[in-house]
Design an enzyme around this catalytic site. Structure first.
Site, short mmCIF file in Angstrom:
data_model
loop_
_atom_site.label_atom_id
_atom_site.label_comp_id
_atom_site.label_asym_id
_atom_site.label_seq_id
_atom_site.Cartn_x
_atom_site.Cartn_y
_atom_site.Cartn_z
N ASP A 59 -9.96 5.74 7.02
CA ASP A 59 -10.74 4.61 6.48
C ASP A 59 -10.80 3.46 7.46
O ASP A 59 -11.59 2.54 7.29
CB ASP A 59 -10.11 4.13 5.16
N ARG A 104 -4.24 -0.13 9.37
CA ARG A 104 -5.10 -0.68 10.41
C ARG A 104 -5.31 0.37 11.48
O ARG A 104 -4.39 1.09 11.88
CB ARG A 104 -4.48 -1.96 11.02
N GLU A 154 -14.20 -1.44 14.98
CA GLU A 154 -15.12 -1.31 13.84
C GLU A 154 -16.30 -2.25 14.02
O GLU A 154 -16.12 -3.38 14.46
CB GLU A 154 -14.37 -1.62 12.55
N ILE A 192 0.84 -1.20 0.00
CA ILE A 192 0.00 0.00 0.00
C ILE A 192 0.87 1.25 0.00
O ILE A 192 0.67 2.19 -0.77
CB ILE A 192 -0.95 0.01 1.21
N HIS A 211 -14.26 1.83 6.33
CA HIS A 211 -13.38 0.74 5.90
C HIS A 211 -13.79 0.22 4.51
O HIS A 211 -13.84 -0.98 4.28
CB HIS A 211 -13.37 -0.40 6.91
N ALA A 234 -10.91 0.24 0.01
CA ALA A 234 -10.27 -0.79 -0.80
C ALA A 234 -11.24 -1.47 -1.76
O ALA A 234 -10.81 -2.21 -2.65
CB ALA A 234 -9.62 -1.86 0.09
#
Length: 353
Positions: free
Chosen positions: A290, A266, A295, A186, A314, A317
């Site tokens: 994000d 993360r 979560e 990433i 999230h 992606a």
């Protein structure tokens, strides 16, 4: 990896996988036989919904069929039901299992939660989809930094109030130094995009190896010094015991006022309480997030309503081709496994990332 090489591979879809993608895997690597029983898997609610509909339930007979299926596999596409406990059961019941590819880039955490015996961790290769999502997440990181540079909250507030203010200066990416914390798949994708926009790009490194688009490599022990000199920080690190709350109050206090922060790794890497304090005192001028420590983000989290925070659930992606990219990764790694070569993104079974 040579001790894992085999002639053919019986691969079981342990999570929902479209028929056309099963066929694609077999076309890309004919030595793979993709075993799939769609009626035993929960229907997806949307693209790349590997867990599927939570209301789905198997009958006892279906559960026995599903267990027998995954217990017959040489390899698994996905952790069964995306459930660490189901993975532990399968590993114990299936001595022929040699490889599991998680459908999540951060699948190492799921492997850790399965609490597998050392023998199982030696016998089975666990890999993730890390890197598959690099382009999409890098775009979100660029979007987040641009939103901060152009002061999206101010634009939005003026638009909502129908205010036409005096002109004011915006920041430009090509005048900024962007620090990427984590230069894996990433982070490398982020570096290329920010460099293409003219930014000066710094990145943290363990290996010291050069990365395309990165002007300066920053050892992690020099992170506090580096953050005091940059305009934006992009966090791409996985969630491990080593990275937990790496971005904390002490580190943020070293930053110059007006720092822009984007987080696409993360959520556990950032201490959210410290981030909120930095937002309040102006150290951080904008945060595009994000991922979060917990979560879904709690309904009472101040991040929801903070005027200078962009909350993304999230989802950065996810795009129309994510499932295909993951299927192609599985096929490519199946070829590597069959030929005795190293797989992509093998889970570190010490830190589990």
């Amino acid at each position: 990896m040579s001790d894992h090489a085999v002639r053919t591979l019986r691969a079981v879809a342990a999570v929902p996988l479209r028929e056309d993608l099963c066929r694609l895997i077999e076309q890309l690597e004919p030595r793979v036989h993709m075993v799939r029983e769609p009626d035993l898997l929960p229907p997806m609610r949307g693209a790349a919904d590997w867990s599927g509909d939570p209301a789905f339930r198997r009958t006892p007979a279906q559960q026995r069929r599903f267990d027998d299926l995954v217990d017959s596999a040489d390899a698994l596409f996905g952790i069964p039901d995306v459930d660490p406990a189901a993975l532990a059961r399968t590993v114990a019941a299936n001595p022929r299992l040699r490889w599991v590819m998680t459908t999540a880039a951060g699948g190492g955490a799921q492997v850790r939660e399965a609490a597998l015996a050392p023998e199982a961790l030696r016998r089975i290769v666990f890999s993730t989809t890390a890197g598959v999502h690099g382009g999409a997440l890098a775009e979100f990181a660029v979007f987040g930094v641009l939103a901060g540079a152009k002061d999206l909250p101010r634009l939005r507030a003026d638009q909502d109030s129908h205010t036409w203010p005096l002109r004011w200066q915006m920041r430009q990416i090509d005048e900024m130094t962007v620090l990427i914390v984590g230069l894996g798949g990433i982070g490398s994708a982020c570096a290329r995009r920010f460099a293409a926009l003219g930014a000066t790009v710094w990145g943290t490194t363990r290996s010291g190896e050069s990365v395309e688009g990165v002007d300066r490599l920053v050892p992690l022990e020099e992170l506090a010094s580096a953050i005091s000199q940059v305009d934006a920080v992009v966090v791409t690190l996985p969630g491990t015991t080593q990275t937990h709350h790496l971005i904390d109050a002490a580190l943020l206090s070293a930053a110059r006022p007006g720092l822009i922060l984007a987080s696409v790794g993360r959520g556990s890497v950032i201490d959210e309480a410290a981030l909120l304090e930095a937002l309040e005192d102006g150290t951080v001028s904008f945060a595009a997030l994000d991922v979060f420590e917990a979560e879904p983000l709690a309904q009472d989290s101040p991040l929801w309503s903070h005027p200078r925070v962009l909350v993304s659930p999230h989802t950065a992606a996810l795009d129309s081709r994510e499932e295909e990219r993951i299927a192609r990764r599985f096929a490519a790694d199946a070829t590597r496994l069959l030929d005795g070569a190293a797989l992509h993104a093998v889970v570190d079974t010490v830190e589990f990332y």
